[in-house]
Design a protein around this motif. Structure first.
Motif, PDB file in Angstrom:
ATOM      1  N   PHE A 132      26.591  17.476   1.634  1.00  0.00           N
ATOM      2  CA  PHE A 132      25.760  16.865   1.619  1.00  0.00           C
ATOM      3  C   PHE A 132      24.718  16.933   0.601  1.00  0.00           C
ATOM      4  N   GLU A 133      24.093  18.000  -0.181  1.00  0.00           N
ATOM      5  CA  GLU A 133      23.315  18.140  -1.093  1.00  0.00           C
ATOM      6  C   GLU A 133      24.603  17.988  -2.545  1.00  0.00           C
ATOM      7  N   TYR A 134      25.840  17.536  -2.438  1.00  0.00           N
ATOM      8  CA  TYR A 134      26.906  17.666  -3.886  1.00  0.00           C
ATOM      9  C   TYR A 134      26.493  16.162  -3.176  1.00  0.00           C
ATOM     10  N   SER A 135      26.279  15.017  -2.478  1.00  0.00           N
ATOM     11  CA  SER A 135      26.255  14.123  -1.701  1.00  0.00           C
ATOM     12  C   SER A 135      25.481  13.125  -2.665  1.00  0.00           C
ATOM     13  N   PHE A 136      24.485  13.652  -2.866  1.00  0.00           N
ATOM     14  CA  PHE A 136      22.978  12.959  -2.610  1.00  0.00           C
ATOM     15  C   PHE A 136      22.910  13.504  -4.526  1.00  0.00           C
ATOM     16  N   LEU A 137      23.172  14.212  -4.529  1.00  0.00           N
ATOM     17  CA  LEU A 137      22.555  14.750  -6.057  1.00  0.00           C
ATOM     18  C   LEU A 137      24.191  13.728  -6.821  1.00  0.00           C
ATOM     19  N   ARG A 138      25.471  14.090  -6.162  1.00  0.00           N
ATOM     20  CA  ARG A 138      26.239  12.488  -7.545  1.00  0.00           C
ATOM     21  C   ARG A 138      25.560  11.176  -7.202  1.00  0.00           C
ATOM     22  N   GLY A 139      25.309  11.359  -6.316  1.00  0.00           N
ATOM     23  CA  GLY A 139      24.178   9.697  -5.743  1.00  0.00           C
ATOM     24  C   GLY A 139      23.344   9.640  -7.229  1.00  0.00           C
ATOM     25  N   CYS A 140      22.296  10.650  -7.902  1.00  0.00           N
ATOM     26  CA  CYS A 140      21.606  10.302  -8.746  1.00  0.00           C
ATOM     27  C   CYS A 140      22.868  10.594 -10.502  1.00  0.00           C
ATOM     28  N   ASP A 141      24.048  11.206 -10.397  1.00  0.00           N
ATOM     29  CA  ASP A 141      24.559  11.261 -11.600  1.00  0.00           C
ATOM     30  C   ASP A 141      24.435  10.473 -11.680  1.00  0.00           C
ATOM     31  N   PRO A 142      24.010  10.266 -13.390  1.00  0.00           N
ATOM     32  CA  PRO A 142      24.377   8.933 -14.001  1.00  0.00           C
ATOM     33  C   PRO A 142      25.483   9.300 -14.525  1.00  0.00           C
ATOM     34  N   THR A 143      26.485  10.409 -15.011  1.00  0.00           N
ATOM     35  CA  THR A 143      27.808   9.796 -15.514  1.00  0.00           C
ATOM     36  C   THR A 143      28.623   9.149 -14.421  1.00  0.00           C
ATOM     37  N   GLU A 144      27.949   8.645 -13.150  1.00  0.00           N
ATOM     38  CA  GLU A 144      29.370   7.928 -11.571  1.00  0.00           C
ATOM     39  C   GLU A 144      28.427   6.880 -12.229  1.00  0.00           C
ATOM     40  N   SER A 145      27.655   6.051 -12.456  1.00  0.00           N
ATOM     41  CA  SER A 145      26.855   5.067 -12.710  1.00  0.00           C
ATOM     42  C   SER A 145      27.050   3.578 -10.955  1.00  0.00           C
ATOM     43  N   GLY A 146      26.672   4.839 -10.425  1.00  0.00           N
ATOM     44  CA  GLY A 146      26.344   3.873  -9.088  1.00  0.00           C
ATOM     45  C   GLY A 146      25.423   3.443  -8.754  1.00  0.00           C
ATOM     46  N   ASP A 147      25.867   1.867  -8.184  1.00  0.00           N
ATOM     47  CA  ASP A 147      25.094   0.985  -7.768  1.00  0.00           C
ATOM     48  C   ASP A 147      23.896   1.434  -6.917  1.00  0.00           C
ATOM     49  N   TYR A 148      23.619   1.968  -6.551  1.00  0.00           N
ATOM     50  CA  TYR A 148      22.620   2.558  -5.440  1.00  0.00           C
ATOM     51  C   TYR A 148      21.699   3.643  -5.677  1.00  0.00           C
ATOM     52  N   ALA A 149      21.735   4.447  -7.074  1.00  0.00           N
ATOM     53  CA  ALA A 149      21.070   5.095  -7.813  1.00  0.00           C
ATOM     54  C   ALA A 149      19.676   4.823  -6.945  1.00  0.00           C
TER      55      ALA A 149
END
Length: 567
Positions: A132-149
């Motif tokens: 869960f730590e990895y995924s929530f951090l991935r949600g904030c990661d600017p290199t992923e460009s997720g729409d829901y960050a």
């Protein structure tokens, strides 16, 4: 969640057509084993039962940290499960992968979740708080460009990291920013979030796909194609076993899931046309399908189909959106003129055959906190609309020449677009050219970093029942629709932000009502209809507990109750 296909996959024919029809609450009905439904079949649950659904079209992505459209989330929801989920009957947040409700500090700034011990991924490996730590951090990661960050910006350091430009910042600078994010797995079974300010809405946020536990090893192994079945491994009720692109997705039961699921397999076809989907249903090639307004009379005239008709509660608002960055819609007078020139009652009565409800208030639909039927800023008034149009600046009015309305292509969507085109011509004297776009390509027009078309059709479906999810998530400067359309309003932002932080429920509600009225007056979009709908459902599908926010299948939030009787 954003939707140009309004609703979830059981009304996918409506979704693909961008049809929104009224949010209403209904009493859930539950079929018990051996019961009959729709004049139908009685019998025991089939341990190898399969359900055939229609998901409308090819999802642009099924990566949980990148998904934002209904048809994307609906697929990820079958394979992953978050710390929290939503109760099927009340829609309140309840523990899922979490063992219990989180511990919240006295100042409201720390949330500590305990993960259930013994949870596994579908391949049998252990699930821990580190995932869960990895995924929530991935949600904030600017290199992923997720729409829901942005929904995680309430977490310390997330916004600062996410808004860095990876092309300009050094790896050391990016790593330093990541280290400051307030998301820490403190043990194998505990994860703690530190917030920038108290947030009454953080509990449901922790249920959203932005934090669903993808595995770092799968992402690295699969690269850009990690969402293909071989590496798309989750902790949810099903596993993805086949994906024939633009044709179908096949899910099989995950026997390592924490609950016993009675359905063996779910196959989701991709049929974009409502009439074709209904024909497939009649031929037993689909088990549940949304009924488009154009097909409603046909269904009601058929005794067998009429017996299988089910009312569907909704959680969505459809709208005509504007690109406010450039003429003509940089002028609020023109935006409000377009809003007041739409006869929503006629839209529901004539085009949608009485299905749904005219958007007679603000952005939030009936049945959800914050619905405001005193919000009349966009009320149908052709005379006022023409006056507003005349008051617009000459430069803005010049932009009305060659104006295009872009929408996801289907026969129903074309009919809806032609109706709107006629409204603007008759009530404003403005000629609008129609610009149909293939469904998946249409989704891509609204991804992060993309500028929206001049005039377009979209909708918003609730992620959770709270005003924050309608106002701040969508229209706050930088929010999903605000970021894409260029809408930014300091009066709205100030009210929404104050409401987000307000601990007193009555004061919070009052602030959101003010924000909603400001939003309607600013008119970054035309509120069109509040959704509900109808579906037909085969009598051998049992145990469905409907919820307005269901993901991908009726009764999603109580999947363990659904079963197929032998037939």
């Amino acid at each position: 969640m954003i939707s140009h296909r309004i609703g979830t996959s059981f009304v996918a024919t409506l979704l693909a057509a961008s049809l929104l029809v009224t949010a209403c609450q209904q009493t859930p009905s539950v079929d018990q084993p051996g019961a009959t439904q729709g004049g139908g079949v009685a019998g025991q649950a089939d341990p190898n039962g399969e359900i055939l659904l229609n998901t409308g079209g090819e999802p642009d992505t099924i990566d949980p940290q990148k998904a934002s459209f209904v048809n994307e989330i609906a697929q990820a929801a079958f394979v992953f499960e978050g710390l929290m989920t939503f109760d099927a009957k009340t829609t309140r947040p309840v523990p899922a992968a979490a063992a219990k409700m989180p511990e919240v500090s006295a100042d409201g700034l720390k949330y500590k979740y305990t993960v259930r011990d013994g949870l596994k991924y579908s391949d049998g490996t252990r699930l821990t708080a580190k995932n869960f730590e990895y995924s929530f951090l991935r949600g904030c990661d600017p290199t992923e460009s997720g729409d829901y960050a942005f929904v995680l910006y309430i977490v310390v350091g997330c916004e600062a990291w996410n808004t860095m430009d990876p092309r300009k910042a050094s790896p050391a600078e990016l790593a330093a920013a990541k280290a400051k994010v307030g998301i820490k797995a403190t043990s194998d079974l505990e994860i703690e979030f530190t917030l920038t300010s108290p947030a009454p809405f953080f509990l449901p946020v922790s249920a959203l796909w932005i934090g669903w536990p993808v595995r770092e090893s799968d992402v690295k192994k699969g690269g850009d194609r990690w969402t293909e079945p071989v590496t798309y491994i989750g902790n949810g009720p099903f596993k993805l076993v086949e994906w024939r692109h633009n044709e179908k997705l096949v899910f099989e039961r995950n026997d390592n899931y924490r609950k016993k699921i009675q359905i063996k397999r779910v196959t989701k076809l991709m049929i974009n046309e409502a009439s074709v989907a209904l024909a497939a249903y009649r031929n037993n090639e689909l088990d549940l399908v949304g009924v488009a307004p154009t097909d409603l009379r046909t269904v009601q005239a058929d005794a067998e189909l009429k017996a299988q008709l089910v009312d569907v509660a909704g959680s969505c608002t459809s709208y005509y959106g504007f690109n406010v960055r450039r003429p003509p819609f940089n002028d609020a007078n023109i935006r409000l003129a377009f809003a007041k020139s739409i006869d929503r009652d006629a839209l529901v009565r004539d085009l949608q055959q009485g299905i749904g409800k005219a958007a007679d208030g603000g952005f939030i639909p009936p049945g959800f906190p914050g619905y405001d039927n005193t919000d009349t800023a966009q009320k149908f008034d052709p005379a006022a609309a023409k006056t507003l149009l005349e008051a617009a600046s000459p430069a803005s009015k010049a932009g009305l020449t060659g104006l295009k309305y872009t929408f996801a292509s289907s026969s129903i969507a074309k009919t809806r677009a032609e109706w709107a085109q006629n409204q603007w011509k008759a009530n404003l004297g403005v000629t609008v050219e129609l610009d149909p776009v293939q469904s998946t390509a249409y989704s891509a027009l609204f991804k992060k970093g993309q500028e929206a078309p001049q005039l377009f059709s979209l909708g918003w479906c609730a992620d959770f029942p709270d005003q924050q999810n309608w106002h701040s998530t969508v229209w706050l400067t930088g929010g999903l629709s605000a970021g894409r359309t260029g809408y930014s309003s300091k009066p709205f932002d100030d009210l929404a932000k104050q409401a987000d932080r307000e601990p007193d429920p009555a004061k919070r509600d009052a602030l959101y009502l003010q924000a909603g009225k400001q939003l309607s007056k600013d008119a970054p979009a035309v509120w069109a209809t509040y959704d509900s709908g109808k579906r037909v459902q085969k009598p051998w599908i049992k145990g469905v507990i409907d919820n307005p926010m269901d993901y991908g299948i009726p009764g999603f939030f109580a999947l363990e109750s659904i079963f197929v009787v032998k037939h």
